[in-house]
Design an enzyme around this catalytic site. Structure first.
Site, PDB file in Angstrom:
ATOM      1  N   SER A 227      -4.232   0.686  -9.355  1.00  0.00           N
ATOM      2  CA  SER A 227      -2.839   0.677  -8.607  1.00  0.00           C
ATOM      3  C   SER A 227      -2.024   0.232 -10.037  1.00  0.00           C
ATOM      4  O   SER A 227      -2.117  -1.221  -9.818  1.00  0.00           O
ATOM      5  CB  SER A 227      -2.614   0.494  -7.303  1.00  0.00           C
ATOM      6  OG  SER A 227      -1.288   0.623  -7.689  1.00  0.00           O
TER       7      SER A 227
ATOM      8  N   TYR B  66      -2.148  -4.486  -0.015  1.00  0.00           N
ATOM      9  CA  TYR B  66      -3.055  -3.271  -1.081  1.00  0.00           C
ATOM     10  C   TYR B  66      -2.265  -4.172  -2.916  1.00  0.00           C
ATOM     11  O   TYR B  66      -3.892  -3.665  -3.146  1.00  0.00           O
ATOM     12  CB  TYR B  66      -1.376  -2.185  -0.965  1.00  0.00           C
ATOM     13  CG  TYR B  66      -2.044  -0.613  -1.742  1.00  0.00           C
ATOM     14  CD1 TYR B  66      -3.266   0.199  -1.499  1.00  0.00           C
ATOM     15  CD2 TYR B  66      -1.586  -0.718  -3.176  1.00  0.00           C
ATOM     16  CE1 TYR B  66      -3.734   0.293  -3.093  1.00  0.00           C
ATOM     17  CE2 TYR B  66      -1.480   0.663  -3.636  1.00  0.00           C
ATOM     18  CZ  TYR B  66      -2.761   0.886  -3.487  1.00  0.00           C
ATOM     19  OH  TYR B  66      -3.118   2.190  -4.832  1.00  0.00           O
TER      20      TYR B  66
ATOM     21  N   LYS C  56      -6.042  -3.952  -5.170  1.00  0.00           N
ATOM     22  CA  LYS C  56      -6.893  -3.058  -6.150  1.00  0.00           C
ATOM     23  C   LYS C  56      -7.133  -4.477  -7.140  1.00  0.00           C
ATOM     24  O   LYS C  56      -7.935  -4.091  -8.084  1.00  0.00           O
ATOM     25  CB  LYS C  56      -5.525  -2.384  -6.472  1.00  0.00           C
ATOM     26  CG  LYS C  56      -5.524  -1.412  -5.517  1.00  0.00           C
ATOM     27  CD  LYS C  56      -6.616  -0.378  -5.528  1.00  0.00           C
ATOM     28  CE  LYS C  56      -6.675   0.513  -5.493  1.00  0.00           C
ATOM     29  NZ  LYS C  56      -7.318   1.825  -5.476  1.00  0.00           N
TER      30      LYS C  56
END
Length: 321
Positions: A117, A141, A145
């Site tokens: 991402s 998040y 990643k």
């Protein structure tokens, strides 16, 4: 060659599976259906309903289906929610990656394409994000990643893993009317649901230092994204070199106002967006360069904004007919 697609029953993963089949590559799907849908898996493709955290199920899937490579799409993908659920996010995205890599190492599977991402960069203040832009994730998040990318790099050193990570921002559109974005947090589904319910979609902030005052973001078509995953897989199969990470960016971006205008034009539903205040932490512009991916993965924007909206709307409407 058989590729295991984790999260292959989800919006992005299901498009990756279709791209693999179009490239005449074998695919098997592992998905716990926490956000995916079994109906998104093409007929004839083996489907294993299991969590990426289930070490026994992951190992069995690799062995039973003769898996030679993994395209890892599964994960908890909601950046905003991850702030309230950091432990869940790390469990799904970090522990899940460890479980997967352990199974791969045990079974001699030495190639992995990671659906990463652009959240690894955080709220950048540059005109164009490149792979060398400093990494400063702004959410659990994004952090998870980035840790996933570190784990891949460490396994390269420790076990000879061949891998690459694909970083991207906003994925939209549909390459198959049977598959559409069902996320409750993404812009396109939110706008569509508002229009279906007769409500006006919302724009958060119209006073940014951009040409029309609304935020500018990178939006890419999901079918183009899927092709890049398959191109990376094929290079790994061929033993060709790859960078550790690639940005899949448009290089230009589009504004929220432009998206709203395209929504009205392509749906045939005229509306005046509701205007709300800025959301805290929203940068005016985040756009990535896709030059490296264009060089190695035949990456390019094959779809216009109008085509992105039209394909997404047609798939969404097909789902309720």
């Amino acid at each position: 060659m058989t590729w295991l697609v984790t999260g292959g029953a989800g919006y992005i993963g299901a498009h990756v599976v279709r791209a693999l089949l179009d490239a005449r590559l074998e695919a098997v799907v592992l998905d716990d259906l926490s956000s995916g849908h079994e109906r998104f898996v093409p007929g004839g493709v083996p489907f294993v309903r299991a969590s990426i955290l289930d070490a026994v199920a992951v190992d069995r899937a690799v062995v039973d289906h003769g898996v030679t490579g993994v395209i890892h799409v599964a994960g908890f993908k909601y950046a905003g929610v991850s702030v309230q659920r950091p432990l869940h996010t790390y469990e799904q995205n970090v522990t899940g990656m460890i479980t997967l890599l352990e199974a791969m190492q045990r079974r001699g599977v030495d190639r992995c394409v990671f659906s990463s991402s652009a959240a690894v960069y955080g709220a950048v203040d540059v005109d164009l994000v490149t792979e060398g832009t400093p990494k400063a994730p702004a959410s659990p998040y994004g952090e998870s990643k980035l840790i996933g990318e570190w784990l891949l790099a460490d396994q390269e050193i420790a076990a000879g893993l061949r891998h690459t990570s694909l970083r991207y921002f906003n994925v939209v559109g549909s390459g198959d009317p049977a598959v559409y974005d069902t996320s409750p947090h993404n812009l396109f589904p939110l706008v569509f649901e508002a229009l279906i319910e007769g409500r006006a979609p919302r724009i958060n902030g119209i006073d940014y230092p951009t040409p029309d005052g609304t935020c500018v973001r990178d939006y890419i078509h999901v079918a183009d994204l899927a092709l890049a995953h398959v191109a990376a897989a094929r290079r790994l199969d061929a033993g060709q070199p790859l960078e550790r990470a690639y940005n899949l960016g448009s290089g230009e971006g589009v504004s929220v106002r432009q998206i709203m205008d395209a929504m009205a034009a392509e749906t045939g539903l005229a509306f005046d967006p509701e205007i709300g205040p800025r959301r805290p932490g929203d940068p005016p512009r985040i756009v990535a360069s896709g030059d490296l991916a264009a060089r190695d993965l035949d990456w390019r924007m094959r779809h216009s904004l109008a085509e992105m909206v039209r394909s997404a709307w047609e798939a969404r409407r097909a789902s309720v007919l």
